[in-house]
Design an enzyme around this catalytic site. Structure first.
Site, PDB file in Angstrom:
ATOM      1  N   GLU A 274      18.800 -16.836  -7.777  1.00  0.00           N
ATOM      2  CA  GLU A 274      18.345 -15.509  -8.179  1.00  0.00           C
ATOM      3  C   GLU A 274      17.778 -15.552  -9.601  1.00  0.00           C
ATOM      4  O   GLU A 274      16.751 -14.922  -9.887  1.00  0.00           O
ATOM      5  CB  GLU A 274      19.517 -14.509  -8.067  1.00  0.00           C
ATOM      6  CG  GLU A 274      19.248 -13.116  -8.562  1.00  0.00           C
ATOM      7  CD  GLU A 274      18.090 -12.411  -7.868  1.00  0.00           C
ATOM      8  OE1 GLU A 274      17.586 -12.898  -6.842  1.00  0.00           O
ATOM      9  OE2 GLU A 274      17.661 -11.368  -8.406  1.00  0.00           O
TER      10      GLU A 274
ATOM     11  N   LYS B 207       6.754  -3.913  -4.388  1.00  0.00           N
ATOM     12  CA  LYS B 207       8.153  -3.515  -4.369  1.00  0.00           C
ATOM     13  C   LYS B 207       8.664  -3.364  -2.946  1.00  0.00           C
ATOM     14  O   LYS B 207       9.794  -3.694  -2.631  1.00  0.00           O
ATOM     15  CB  LYS B 207       8.302  -2.191  -5.135  1.00  0.00           C
ATOM     16  CG  LYS B 207       9.729  -1.693  -5.248  1.00  0.00           C
ATOM     17  CD  LYS B 207      10.528  -2.574  -6.177  1.00  0.00           C
ATOM     18  CE  LYS B 207      11.982  -2.202  -6.261  1.00  0.00           C
ATOM     19  NZ  LYS B 207      12.764  -3.255  -6.920  1.00  0.00           N
TER      20      LYS B 207
ATOM     21  N   GLU C 136       9.107 -14.634 -10.894  1.00  0.00           N
ATOM     22  CA  GLU C 136       8.460 -13.363 -10.548  1.00  0.00           C
ATOM     23  C   GLU C 136       7.774 -12.703 -11.740  1.00  0.00           C
ATOM     24  O   GLU C 136       6.669 -12.212 -11.629  1.00  0.00           O
ATOM     25  CB  GLU C 136       9.524 -12.356 -10.077  1.00  0.00           C
ATOM     26  CG  GLU C 136       9.757 -12.286  -8.612  1.00  0.00           C
ATOM     27  CD  GLU C 136      10.669 -11.121  -8.262  1.00  0.00           C
ATOM     28  OE1 GLU C 136      11.780 -11.022  -8.819  1.00  0.00           O
ATOM     29  OE2 GLU C 136      10.264 -10.302  -7.433  1.00  0.00           O
TER      30      GLU C 136
ATOM     31  N   ASN D  29      -1.757   1.856   5.667  1.00  0.00           N
ATOM     32  CA  ASN D  29      -0.812   0.851   5.172  1.00  0.00           C
ATOM     33  C   ASN D  29      -0.352   0.054   6.388  1.00  0.00           C
ATOM     34  O   ASN D  29       0.095   0.632   7.377  1.00  0.00           O
ATOM     35  CB  ASN D  29       0.380   1.558   4.507  1.00  0.00           C
ATOM     36  CG  ASN D  29       1.532   0.607   4.211  1.00  0.00           C
ATOM     37  OD1 ASN D  29       1.345  -0.603   4.160  1.00  0.00           O
ATOM     38  ND2 ASN D  29       2.716   1.161   4.026  1.00  0.00           N
ATOM     39  N   GLY D  30      -0.491  -1.277   6.308  1.00  0.00           N
ATOM     40  CA  GLY D  30      -0.088  -2.108   7.443  1.00  0.00           C
ATOM     41  C   GLY D  30      -1.164  -3.154   7.699  1.00  0.00           C
ATOM     42  O   GLY D  30      -2.058  -3.354   6.877  1.00  0.00           O
TER      43      GLY D  30
ATOM     44  N   LYS E 274      13.924 -14.543 -10.490  1.00  0.00           N
ATOM     45  CA  LYS E 274      13.578 -13.532 -11.500  1.00  0.00           C
ATOM     46  C   LYS E 274      12.583 -14.116 -12.496  1.00  0.00           C
ATOM     47  O   LYS E 274      11.596 -13.476 -12.844  1.00  0.00           O
ATOM     48  CB  LYS E 274      14.818 -13.059 -12.281  1.00  0.00           C
ATOM     49  CG  LYS E 274      15.753 -12.095 -11.606  1.00  0.00           C
ATOM     50  CD  LYS E 274      15.246 -10.693 -11.448  1.00  0.00           C
ATOM     51  CE  LYS E 274      14.539 -10.527 -10.138  1.00  0.00           C
ATOM     52  NZ  LYS E 274      15.320 -10.313  -8.965  1.00  0.00           N
TER      53      LYS E 274
ATOM     54  N   CYS F  52       0.825  -1.206   0.000  1.00  0.00           N
ATOM     55  CA  CYS F  52       0.000   0.000   0.000  1.00  0.00           C
ATOM     56  C   CYS F  52       0.861   1.259   0.000  1.00  0.00           C
ATOM     57  O   CYS F  52       1.939   1.281   0.592  1.00  0.00           O
ATOM     58  CB  CYS F  52      -0.871   0.036   1.249  1.00  0.00           C
ATOM     59  SG  CYS F  52      -1.922  -1.395   1.425  1.00  0.00           S
TER      60      CYS F  52
ATOM     61  N   TRP G 270      -2.669  -2.781  -1.693  1.00  0.00           N
ATOM     62  CA  TRP G 270      -2.199  -4.131  -2.028  1.00  0.00           C
ATOM     63  C   TRP G 270      -2.942  -5.045  -1.067  1.00  0.00           C
ATOM     64  O   TRP G 270      -2.695  -5.032   0.139  1.00  0.00           O
ATOM     65  CB  TRP G 270      -0.684  -4.191  -1.815  1.00  0.00           C
ATOM     66  CG  TRP G 270      -0.032  -5.440  -2.285  1.00  0.00           C
ATOM     67  CD1 TRP G 270       0.326  -5.743  -3.569  1.00  0.00           C
ATOM     68  CD2 TRP G 270       0.357  -6.560  -1.486  1.00  0.00           C
ATOM     69  NE1 TRP G 270       0.927  -6.976  -3.601  1.00  0.00           N
ATOM     70  CE2 TRP G 270       0.961  -7.500  -2.346  1.00  0.00           C
ATOM     71  CE3 TRP G 270       0.277  -6.861  -0.129  1.00  0.00           C
ATOM     72  CZ2 TRP G 270       1.457  -8.709  -1.900  1.00  0.00           C
ATOM     73  CZ3 TRP G 270       0.769  -8.068   0.315  1.00  0.00           C
ATOM     74  CH2 TRP G 270       1.350  -8.974  -0.562  1.00  0.00           C
TER      75      TRP G 270
ATOM     76  N   ARG H 193       5.397   0.312  -6.134  1.00  0.00           N
ATOM     77  CA  ARG H 193       5.380  -0.523  -4.928  1.00  0.00           C
ATOM     78  C   ARG H 193       4.494  -1.754  -5.099  1.00  0.00           C
ATOM     79  O   ARG H 193       4.612  -2.698  -4.330  1.00  0.00           O
ATOM     80  CB  ARG H 193       4.868   0.283  -3.727  1.00  0.00           C
ATOM     81  CG  ARG H 193       5.776   1.416  -3.332  1.00  0.00           C
ATOM     82  CD  ARG H 193       5.057   2.384  -2.420  1.00  0.00           C
ATOM     83  NE  ARG H 193       4.874   1.890  -1.082  1.00  0.00           N
ATOM     84  CZ  ARG H 193       5.725   2.078  -0.076  1.00  0.00           C
ATOM     85  NH1 ARG H 193       6.823   2.765  -0.281  1.00  0.00           N
ATOM     86  NH2 ARG H 193       5.484   1.611   1.112  1.00  0.00           N
TER      87      ARG H 193
ATOM     88  N   HIS I 209      19.712 -36.403  -6.360  1.00  0.00           N
ATOM     89  CA  HIS I 209      19.054 -36.740  -5.093  1.00  0.00           C
ATOM     90  C   HIS I 209      17.567 -36.414  -5.130  1.00  0.00           C
ATOM     91  O   HIS I 209      16.925 -36.320  -4.096  1.00  0.00           O
ATOM     92  CB  HIS I 209      19.740 -36.019  -3.932  1.00  0.00           C
ATOM     93  CG  HIS I 209      21.179 -36.412  -3.790  1.00  0.00           C
ATOM     94  ND1 HIS I 209      21.568 -37.670  -3.390  1.00  0.00           N
ATOM     95  CD2 HIS I 209      22.313 -35.725  -4.057  1.00  0.00           C
ATOM     96  CE1 HIS I 209      22.893 -37.742  -3.393  1.00  0.00           C
ATOM     97  NE2 HIS I 209      23.366 -36.572  -3.795  1.00  0.00           N
TER      98      HIS I 209
HETATM   99  O1  M6R Z   1      13.580  -4.260  -0.211  1.00  0.00           O
HETATM  100  P1  M6R Z   1      14.180  -5.599   0.112  1.00  0.00           P
HETATM  101  O2  M6R Z   1      15.472  -5.822  -0.580  1.00  0.00           O
HETATM  102  O3  M6R Z   1      14.262  -5.856   1.570  1.00  0.00           O
HETATM  103  O4  M6R Z   1      13.135  -6.640  -0.484  1.00  0.00           O
HETATM  104  C1  M6R Z   1      13.267  -8.010  -0.268  1.00  0.00           C
HETATM  105  C2  M6R Z   1      12.417  -8.790  -1.254  1.00  0.00           C
HETATM  106  O5  M6R Z   1      11.065  -8.495  -1.078  1.00  0.00           O
HETATM  107  C3  M6R Z   1      12.805  -8.478  -2.702  1.00  0.00           C
HETATM  108  O6  M6R Z   1      14.151  -8.712  -2.932  1.00  0.00           O
HETATM  109  C4  M6R Z   1      11.977  -9.319  -3.682  1.00  0.00           C
HETATM  110  O7  M6R Z   1      12.323 -10.663  -3.574  1.00  0.00           O
HETATM  111  C5  M6R Z   1      12.185  -8.766  -5.087  1.00  0.00           C
HETATM  112  N1  M6R Z   1      10.925  -8.575  -5.727  1.00  0.00           N
HETATM  113  C6  M6R Z   1      13.045  -9.618  -5.917  1.00  0.00           C
HETATM  114  O8  M6R Z   1      13.102  -9.247  -7.241  1.00  0.00           O
END
Ligand code: M6R
Length: 606
Positions: free
Chosen positions: A479, A601, A486, A100-101, A483, A2, A75, A27, A502
């Site tokens: 990673e 974000k 996501e 927000n929260g 990506k 949010c 959100w 965000r 395994h």
């Molecule tokens: O702002 P932060 O680096 O603490 O965020 C952590 C994760 O939420 C963030 O890295 C998330 O996994 C990304 N969307 C990855 O691309």
């Protein structure tokens, strides 16, 4: 997550609120709304499911007017992402509130309110707040007093802003556990979830502390600490807005941010790599006592920590634990004497990382270091030492340049932790030369973009993918998999290649693309054998291989020749290639690259 914008001004604020919401879009959100008090004292409300553009269209047809208002991107956490659950939430025609929260005790509060005949319009946790405030103001409390009475009843996290038609001269805001910053103008005052939201109207900000309540007025603001006493917080003036928020000729922020990496790495590397004061004035004293490292982070930042473990254990020779913050915070862990807590976070607001940092507080800790991309963020403020990555604002939800600049920051950490003892392997010209060469090496990988784009075409109809790496490249494979899932929504898993037999080998057939990270290091021959096992079972290989590693393309084997590099530069370089792969797969699939579904974000709730 949010986003909140609030404005109190002599001028019209509808466009300021809308612009703030546009700037908070990065965000992640699924509905948006605005409430304002018009010049006749009436409450106006617009809220819709979907993008800010929908809200904007509605306002074009039915404009809002006035100098006081609040706005929100939601959100969804409690209740579906529909218009009824969108914020602002109202109590009659009098109060409107954005939040927000998460209010953890909302069910109990809701039951109490319903027993008193309060009618709820939404399924949200937030709506209890506005009804509690309504009870207080209807009982004679001022809006400020009402907020101060109600917030002690709330368990959980909040940043909130509320307006009252009976008091059209003030917006009251408060925060506990979720971010909120005041923006100070001339004859106008604002609040926002972050400074980006308000950069079009001010460069002067006041970061609220936990428990703070503020009253926004045309002439300025009043600020109160959690104990209700007036308090002053420092004003921070930020430099001119960074070019990061301008998309330019790129189709997506993610692609722009991938391409910015040589420049952003060069910015980060402009620092003297062996000057430990880049971590803060107390760094030399704290680093001198460190005999263990505990890294806490989430998502991509966690992967940066996993890479750093290799550097710290290999080059510094001290134990380094890495744990996802959401697990660490609820676990009885054992902290080694002399531990440096290192949090890694792009946003500096990740609720789990912040909570883990706060509970990691015992006699064995010699200091807390934040590696972060956002100055003055909550994690930065809760730390003793700070390394600010120079990635610039990252708008794409999928983290790219923030990750590679985190890796460089962690290399500098390893170098500085190792320099005082016998373990000074990193403190040599070779290390500095590797760092200096990194931007050029990344530029070489970016030149491979057309080949990577062609490779990506093989993934678009797939539902699953395996990523393999060994040693320091296993977290890079993780990673790469993160990506891909996501932004393309393809299910992707990463394994250390030696684990294949395994279990996951059972998944391999001609419909399972297998991406391998294959630098020319001491594990290359082991990896080669693992890849043979994949080929023998019909798996299609996509090998990101050092050009000297001797891989040749053939039936079922695609090879991307990568520049030769050391284990210091390699994690950065292979990451950039994997970022491009995910981007082009997502592009071909037509997903929303910069704002993938269900993701945010800045993850400011648990
Ligand atoms: O702002 P932060 O680096 O603490 O965020 C952590 C994760 O939420 C963030 O890295 C998330 O996994 C990304 N969307 C990855 O691309």
């Amino acid at each position: 997550m949010c986003g909140i914008v609030a404005a109190m001004a002599k001028r019209e604020v509808a466009d300021i609120l809308l612009e703030g919401l546009r700037r908070l879009e990065y965000r992640g959100y699924d509905s948006a709304g605005i409430a304002m008090i018009d010049h006749d004292g009436g409450l106006q409300l617009h809220k819709y499911s979907g993008k800010v553009a929908i809200l904007e269209q509605a306002l074009a047809l039915e404009p809002m007017q006035g100098g006081i208002g609040i706005a929100h991107t939601r959100w969804a956490t409690h209740g579906q992402p529909n218009a009824l659950n969108a914020h602002p939430h109202v109590a009659g025609n009098r109060l409107a509130l954005v939040h927000n929260g998460i209010i953890e005790n909302h069910q109990a509060l809701r039951q109490q309110l319903e027993a008193d005949d309060t009618a709820f319009l939404s399924e949200t946790d937030t709506e209890v707040i506005v009804h509690l405030l309504a009870k207080a103001v209807n009982g004679g409390a001022t809006l400020l007093a009402a907020v101060q009475q109600v917030i002690p009843q709330l368990n959980g996290a909040y940043a909130l802003a509320v307006i009252d038609t009976e008091n059209p001269e003030q917006v009251v805001v408060a925060r506990q556990g979720s971010p909120l910053v005041l923006g100070v103008g001339i004859g106008e005052t604002f609040a926002g979830s972050d400074t980006l939201a308000l950069r079009s109207v001010t460069d002067t900000f006041v970061y609220l502390e936990e428990g703070d309540v503020a009253v926004l007025e045309v002439a300025g603001y009043q600020l109160f600490a959690a104990n209700g006493e007036p308090v002053e917080r420092p004003k921070t003036r930020l430099e001119a807005e960074h070019e990061s928020q301008v998309l330019g000729d790129y189709d997506h922020y993610m692609l722009k941010e991938i391409h910015e990496q040589p420049a952003r790495l060069a910015d980060t590397l402009a620092l003297d790599p062996l000057d430990c004061t880049v971590f803060g004035p107390r760094a030399a004293a704290i680093f001198g006592q460190v005999s263990a490292v505990q890294i806490l982070a989430c998502g991509t930042s966690y992967h940066a920590g996993l890479v750093a473990r290799h550097w710290i254990e290999q080059y510094v020779g001290i134990p380094c634990q890495v744990e996802v913050a959401s697990e660490y915070r609820y676990r009885q862990s054992v902290t080694l004497p002399g531990t440096l807590i290192v949090t890694i976070s792009q946003s500096g607001e990740t609720a789990d990382t912040l909570a883990a940092l706060k509970i990691a507080d015992n006699d064995h800790i010699v200091g807390r270091l934040a590696i972060c991309n956002v100055d003055h963020s909550a994690i930065v403020r809760a730390s003793d030492l700070v390394f600010l990555t120079r990635a610039g604002a990252e708008i794409g939800v999928a983290s790219t340049k923030a990750f590679t600049t985190q890796l460089v920051a962690l290399q500098l950490l390893a170098a500085n932790l190792g320099r005082n003892g016998a373990l000074s392997t990193l403190n040599n010209e070779r290390f500095c030369a590797t760092l200096r060469g990194m931007p050029d090496a990344v530029a070489q990988v970016l030149a491979l973009e057309p080949t990577i784009k062609a490779m990506a075409a093989h993934f678009t109809l797939k539902h699953h993918a395996l990523f393999l790496g060994r040693g320091i490249y296993h977290p890079i494979a993780m990673e790469g998999a993160l990506k891909l899932k996501e932004i393309s929504y393809i299910h992707a898993e990463a394994y250390p290649a030696g684990e294949l037999k395994h279990g996951p080998l059972a998944l391999v057939d001609d419909d399972m693309p297998v991406v391998a990270v294959a630098p020319n290091d001491e594990l290359l021959e082991k990896l080669r054998s693992n890849l043979e096992e994949v080929r023998a079972r019909g798996g299609e290989l996509f090998v990101f291989a050092d050009e000297a590693a001797g891989f040749t393309a053939g039936e079922g084997v695609h090879v991307l020749p990568m520049p030769h590099c050391s284990d210091m530069a390699g994690p950065v370089i292979y990451t950039v290639a994997l970022q491009l792969l995910s981007y082009y797969v997502a592009l071909a699939k037509g997903t929303d690259v910069d704002k993938p579904r269900n993701l945010a974000k800045s993850v400011t709730v648990e």
